[in-house]
Scaffold this active site. Sequence first.
Site, PDB file in Angstrom:
ATOM      1  N   GLU A 198      -4.402  -7.896  -1.944  1.00 48.35           N
ATOM      2  CA  GLU A 198      -5.310  -7.967  -0.787  1.00 48.35           C
ATOM      3  C   GLU A 198      -6.659  -7.455  -1.253  1.00 48.35           C
ATOM      4  O   GLU A 198      -6.732  -6.488  -1.997  1.00 48.35           O
ATOM      5  CB  GLU A 198      -4.901  -7.003   0.350  1.00 48.35           C
ATOM      6  N   GLU A 200       0.853  -1.216   0.000  1.00 52.35           N
ATOM      7  CA  GLU A 200       0.000   0.000   0.000  1.00 52.35           C
ATOM      8  C   GLU A 200       0.875   1.247   0.000  1.00 52.35           C
ATOM      9  O   GLU A 200       0.604   2.219   0.707  1.00 52.35           O
ATOM     10  CB  GLU A 200      -0.968  -0.050   1.195  1.00 52.35           C
TER      11      GLU A 200
END
Length: 380
Positions: free
Chosen positions: A301, A193
């Site tokens: 994810e 991320e």
Amino acid sequence: MKKKACLSFFFPAILLTSLTGKTQEATYALPADKKATKETIALYHNLEKLLNDGIMFGHQDDLAYGVGWKYEPGRSDIKDVTGDYPAVYGFELGRLEIDQPVNLDSVPFDKMKSFIRDAYDRGGVITLSWHLNNPLTGKTAWDPAAGTVASALPGGEKNDLYKSWLDKVAAFILDLKGKHGEYIPVIFRPFHELNGDWFWWGGKNCTPVELKQLYQFTESYLRDKKNVHNLLYAYNTDKFYSKEEYLKRYPGDEWVDVIGFDIYQAYNTASNEDFIRYSGSMLATLDSIATDHKKIPALTEFGYNGLKDSVWWTNTFLKAIAPYKISYALAWRNAGFTNADHYEFYAPYKGQLSAGDFVEFYRNEKTLFQMDVAAKRLYQ
Ligand code: BMA
């Protein structure tokens, strides 16, 4: 064995090729680590080939715990619901760096190693994330103190500390061995991320150049100093809007094998339709980058916490991912309930509202689970 998995046994490879109109051969050269073990190279090539066959379903901490249970040998919420395990198993290294016996989600590292060996023995794929503490402040990964990345780089005041953390990661990874003493290949997904602002390595908390240097330093330290050669490297953003944004912090083709992003319906999108639209536009961009850069695209994810829609799997998630080439999609962890209003689970468990629909998702031609990938012998 699912019906779809049998196809390749009954049709000769050549016919399968002409039926699909696509070559099944791997075309990508070696992974980022040119000294990767033969099993790691095999995995890399097989991941590429498998892009033509379907999308592997993955689940974080699948073998460690589920909703309402912990550490029951052989148990898995996915298996409870479908009779089969996921194809991809995610585990997390956070707190290994500070010598804790359990990770930040309370999974003992010794148990984690044995889960990884079990998953590998079944022919599954392993991926490791690392929510490592902030080396500058000693607080968690979510402490975005200015200057942290610079401090971890060579010449920085915390570079020695950071190297000592990498020594521990290397020791863990080099302790993952199969029955014949071979190292177990792992998709390593550090600094995930990385375009978001919430982790110390992310977004505005460092410059793109600093992040690239951190990624490159980490990889070359593990590979060249610690002789770790059983890793494929994943580059992983959060939500993004363009190719340029996606590649802003990209360390370069020679450092990366898998490219992906994370998306959660609850955080990033308001509705099923938005989820399909947003993930669709990101997956289309990711596929195009993957083709241009010869990388393996993955949904590193995803999740819809609480799964309050009984047909989310086939009506939303499958619609969002099916049109794209994606190696795997990793559902986040089934931590369970603290109380009725506080829960965290992204895959169904037995009796959960979306469990029936998940079985449909499992049966779909497009999805691959443990039995499908075991038949593919990904490490040969
Ligand atoms: C987050 C949540 C947390 C967890 C962390 C690291 O997304 O699941 O509960 O501690 O990941 O695994």
